[in-house]
Design a protein around this motif. Structure first.
Motif, PDB file in Angstrom:
ATOM      1  N   GLY A   1       0.791  -1.231   0.000  1.00  0.00           N
ATOM      2  CA  GLY A   1       0.000   0.000   0.000  1.00  0.00           C
ATOM      3  C   GLY A   1       0.814   1.268   0.000  1.00  0.00           C
ATOM      4  N   ILE A   2       1.977   1.238  -0.666  1.00  0.00           N
ATOM      5  CA  ILE A   2       2.807   2.443  -0.750  1.00  0.00           C
ATOM      6  C   ILE A   2       2.977   2.841  -2.207  1.00  0.00           C
TER       7      ILE A   2
ATOM      8  N   ALA B   1       5.306   0.757  -4.710  1.00  0.00           N
ATOM      9  CA  ALA B   1       5.234  -0.701  -4.828  1.00  0.00           C
ATOM     10  C   ALA B   1       3.951  -1.154  -5.514  1.00  0.00           C
TER      11      ALA B   1
ATOM     12  N   ALA C   1     -11.460   5.335  -9.327  1.00  0.00           N
ATOM     13  CA  ALA C   1     -10.066   4.912  -9.140  1.00  0.00           C
ATOM     14  C   ALA C   1      -9.794   3.591  -9.854  1.00  0.00           C
TER      15      ALA C   1
ATOM     16  N   SER D   1      -7.078   3.277 -12.849  1.00  0.00           N
ATOM     17  CA  SER D   1      -5.913   2.399 -12.709  1.00  0.00           C
ATOM     18  C   SER D   1      -5.799   1.463 -13.911  1.00  0.00           C
TER      19      SER D   1
ATOM     20  N   THR E   1      -0.209   2.115  -9.448  1.00  0.00           N
ATOM     21  CA  THR E   1      -1.164   2.668  -8.481  1.00  0.00           C
ATOM     22  C   THR E   1      -1.051   1.825  -7.207  1.00  0.00           C
ATOM     23  N   GLY E   2      -0.070   2.184  -6.390  1.00  0.00           N
ATOM     24  CA  GLY E   2       0.322   1.322  -5.267  1.00  0.00           C
ATOM     25  C   GLY E   2      -0.503   1.522  -4.016  1.00  0.00           C
ATOM     26  N   SER E   3      -0.998   2.741  -3.806  1.00  0.00           N
ATOM     27  CA  SER E   3      -1.775   3.033  -2.602  1.00  0.00           C
ATOM     28  C   SER E   3      -3.179   3.453  -3.004  1.00  0.00           C
ATOM     29  N   VAL E   4      -4.165   2.775  -2.483  1.00  0.00           N
ATOM     30  CA  VAL E   4      -5.566   3.088  -2.772  1.00  0.00           C
ATOM     31  C   VAL E   4      -6.300   3.093  -1.434  1.00  0.00           C
TER      32      VAL E   4
ATOM     33  N   ASN F   1      -9.956   3.950   0.344  1.00  0.00           N
ATOM     34  CA  ASN F   1     -11.378   4.311   0.300  1.00  0.00           C
ATOM     35  C   ASN F   1     -11.780   4.978   1.609  1.00  0.00           C
TER      36      ASN F   1
ATOM     37  N   MET G   1      -5.944   7.681  -4.580  1.00  0.00           N
ATOM     38  CA  MET G   1      -5.056   6.691  -5.210  1.00  0.00           C
ATOM     39  C   MET G   1      -3.769   7.386  -5.632  1.00  0.00           C
ATOM     40  N   THR G   2      -2.647   6.726  -5.396  1.00  0.00           N
ATOM     41  CA  THR G   2      -1.394   7.299  -5.878  1.00  0.00           C
ATOM     42  C   THR G   2      -1.087   6.766  -7.268  1.00  0.00           C
ATOM     43  N   LEU G   3      -0.445   7.612  -8.056  1.00  0.00           N
ATOM     44  CA  LEU G   3       0.025   7.204  -9.388  1.00  0.00           C
ATOM     45  C   LEU G   3       1.502   7.539  -9.471  1.00  0.00           C
TER      46      LEU G   3
END
Lengths: 412, 412
Positions: free
Chosen positions: A269-270, A273, B239, B243, B261-264, B266, B280-282
């Protein structure tokens, strides 16, 4: 004395003054604030020619003896979630109180009429909802809840004892349903359907069956910079595809079926990764057991297919399931009639959330619910609201339904 | 004395004994274990005819004076992440040490040869990677890192001071690069490419540019049971679609482009609620700035289109970006030659992760890196591994590259 639905609105506001903070209602069951709301209710009941008692599970009963021991029961719950709304649960109880006043004022009714205020509908402190009503219906497994603790570490048996309930005797309250010939409950809808239709009231067909599962996709954690796209086994891709496909399938199914993927957790969850593991919850509901089973079967098939295509593993864990609980056809018909007479038009709809009514129905008491329109579908928040004129209509419809049901039971 | 690459394998194992637990390497910078690994390295350096000094940023330099002041610099880092691997960082330093031994044994080289052990490449304790090398290259903004704290609340300036570094003077170490004519660094690949190709070694083209963003979809939190599918504004659906679409686009782009997209997350993120918000991270990377810009532009266009279709709002927050840093064409050629001579075949590949080499390249010192094959692409974990025979080949290739670079710089 005639029905005064505006009094219910006034009493709801009085209760809010008494038991809500700026963050919303705080009538969490087995707390002082909840006990305070119960005392407030108790005082109002003692003004009526009713017998008031608290049963072995902490449910409060007010009984207006009629010519027959067969009883029509109206139910609700005073308890709320933390920071809750001003209507969820207590509207039911206070509307029932108002109807009881009207019936009592007219003399001895042909059948017994009872009001029950269920204990711990929300399960907000210990995580077990419908506690009082499931003790009464007999579906409660005491050993399953004995070990529950709240956030401070207090145990459920200790909290119950502080409020006069012995956990090992709470199912003795089942005898309260002896003679119950019908059960009626009014509740806010907590959804957007009636508002969208522009209708103040609806007749409830039953409570949805629920399939609640955790789905775990397993791939391979990998560095976001050094792992080419084609070398990835991205667990989140499995969850994303499954969520979209299941939602699309449920939309096509229609008939009010719903599927929700509310919790999605990537591991690690980073940002740097590719997710090696993604855990997603799936909550599916429908009023028809076969439709519900079809929705779940589709989700399982889709999950396996997607896992294969994405080179992932997939595991399912059942979190909770309950069968659909349909309400009584005859009472649904009476509810429809009452609503049409009071508001001009009715609508039949299922209940997504569970209610104490579902427990009573499981005990084979003919049951029905009325829904009052919720604004913006909001509930379990201080923003929960219903127009005062709709609250008044709901009190009138419940009272009309009570009259019709009394007549029906008297004629049995 | 000739090169003894097997000694590097032995020294890596010795270092592991000294600084790893059962959970992996614990050489987190600015800790006692890291300082211990530095002392161990220092003792080995003092056996050589080199000048050893620690600069203002805590970087350790060993200088073998040559006939010219123009210097060939070999670099690495002894620090690791917590529970890290036995190779990440220290392979570079110890291979450089072995090459330095071979060169020193042959007498005064035509140009100066230096080994640098960078401080805090990983940023594991305070979250700022490449600290020592960016102080040296001049790209560090001291005021941006002054307020950093570790999990215990200790501040970066205090931790630096305990290890002899004054944060306000650390950029003075930039003078260390005066006269540097080439910079060489060996590292494990940390990815699966060389293993998949069956090659022990590769020449690195440069480090990827990175676009790292947080994307926030906003819909409406709603009850999973009471909200019909068509009434939902599910932030997670946005999201999930984004992704999948971005990954598909990046795959089509090819050329080694990656999107992750490692961190999602909700919100509220519970089983009974449609997500009202999904963050969400990209993380997108590529060696070519135009390709990278195209990937980001596609993602932004797709996010807006999906938000419209799903009736959501979407916001972007830039987390971090860095331009691609290409390495020196001539040195890449020499690296390829050295690898072919040692291992028979070479492969050119970009580096997804950043390295200290990128900072040196930003200071306009001609730079190149060698990658040694990683097993299963694993890194930043105790499972990180490379075959001993490949470690030995990597030491030999670095030494061969050092020879070629010394010749090149001597001829300038």
């Amino acid at each position: 004395m005639t029905l005064q639905p505006e009094r219910t609105v006034a009493e709801l506001r009085e209760l809010r003054e008494l038991t809500a903070t700026v963050d919303g209602a705080q009538r969490i069951c087995w707390t002082d604030t909840w006990a305070q709301s119960r005392s407030w209710l108790h005082a109002k009941l003692t003004e009526l020619p009713v017998e008031v008692e608290t049963d072995e599970a902490g449910n409060l009963w007010a009984t207006l003896r009629g010519e027959s021991e067969r009883a029509v029961v109206i139910g609700g719950h005073m308890d709320s979630v933390p920071d809750g709304g001003w209507l969820d649960g207590c509207l039911d109880t206070l509307a029932g109180l108002e109807s009881l006043r009207r019936i009592a004022a007219e003399g001895t009714p042909p059948v017994t009429v009872r009001l029950v205020d269920w204990a711990d509908e929300e399960g907000a402190r210990f995580g077990r909802s419908l506690l009082g009503s499931s003790a009464c219906s007999g579906t409660l497994d005491v050993d399953e809840v004995r070990g529950l603790t709240d956030r401070s570490g207090a145990t459920l048996p200790d909290a119950l004892r502080e409020h006069g309930v012995d956990i090992d005797r709470m199912k003795d309250c089942g005898s309260q349903l002896d003679g119950a010939a019908a059960y009626l409950e009014l509740h806010i809808e907590q959804g957007p359907v009636l508002e969208r239709l522009g209708l103040p009231l609806g007749a409830v067909l039953g409570t949805f069956g629920v399939e609640r599962h955790l789905i775990r996709f397993k791939g391979q954690t990998a560095h976001s910079g050094s792992t080419p796209m084609d070398d990835r086994r991205d667990a989140f891709a499995g969850a994303a595809r499954l969520s979209l496909e299941v939602h699309e399938h449920t939309r096509r199914t229609g008939q009010g079926a719903v599927s929700t993927t509310g919790s999605v957790v990537n591991k690690p969850g980073i940002v740097t990764a590719v997710a090696g593991v993604c855990e997603m919850t799936l909550d599916q509901r429908h009023l028809n057991a076969d439709v519900l089973a079809g929705e779940l079967a589709y989700a399982k098939e889709a999950a396996s297919r997607i896992a294969t295509e994405e080179r992932l593993e997939v595991e399912w864990e059942e979190l909770w399931t309950i069968a659909p609980i349909p309400f009584d056809e005859r009472l649904i018909g009476l509810a429809d009639e009452a609503i049409v007479e009071i508001a001009g038009a009715s609508h039949r709809l299922p209940s997504g959330p569970l209610h104490d009514a579902a427990e009573v129905a499981r005990a084979d008491v003919p049951t029905v619910m009325l829904f009052a329109q919720s604004l913006r579908g909001l509930s379990h928040t201080k923003e929960e609201d219903t127009k005062p004129e709709h609250i008044e209509l709901s009190v009138m419809a419940l009272d009309r339904l009570a009259s019709k049901t009394i007549d029906l039971v008297a004629a049995l």
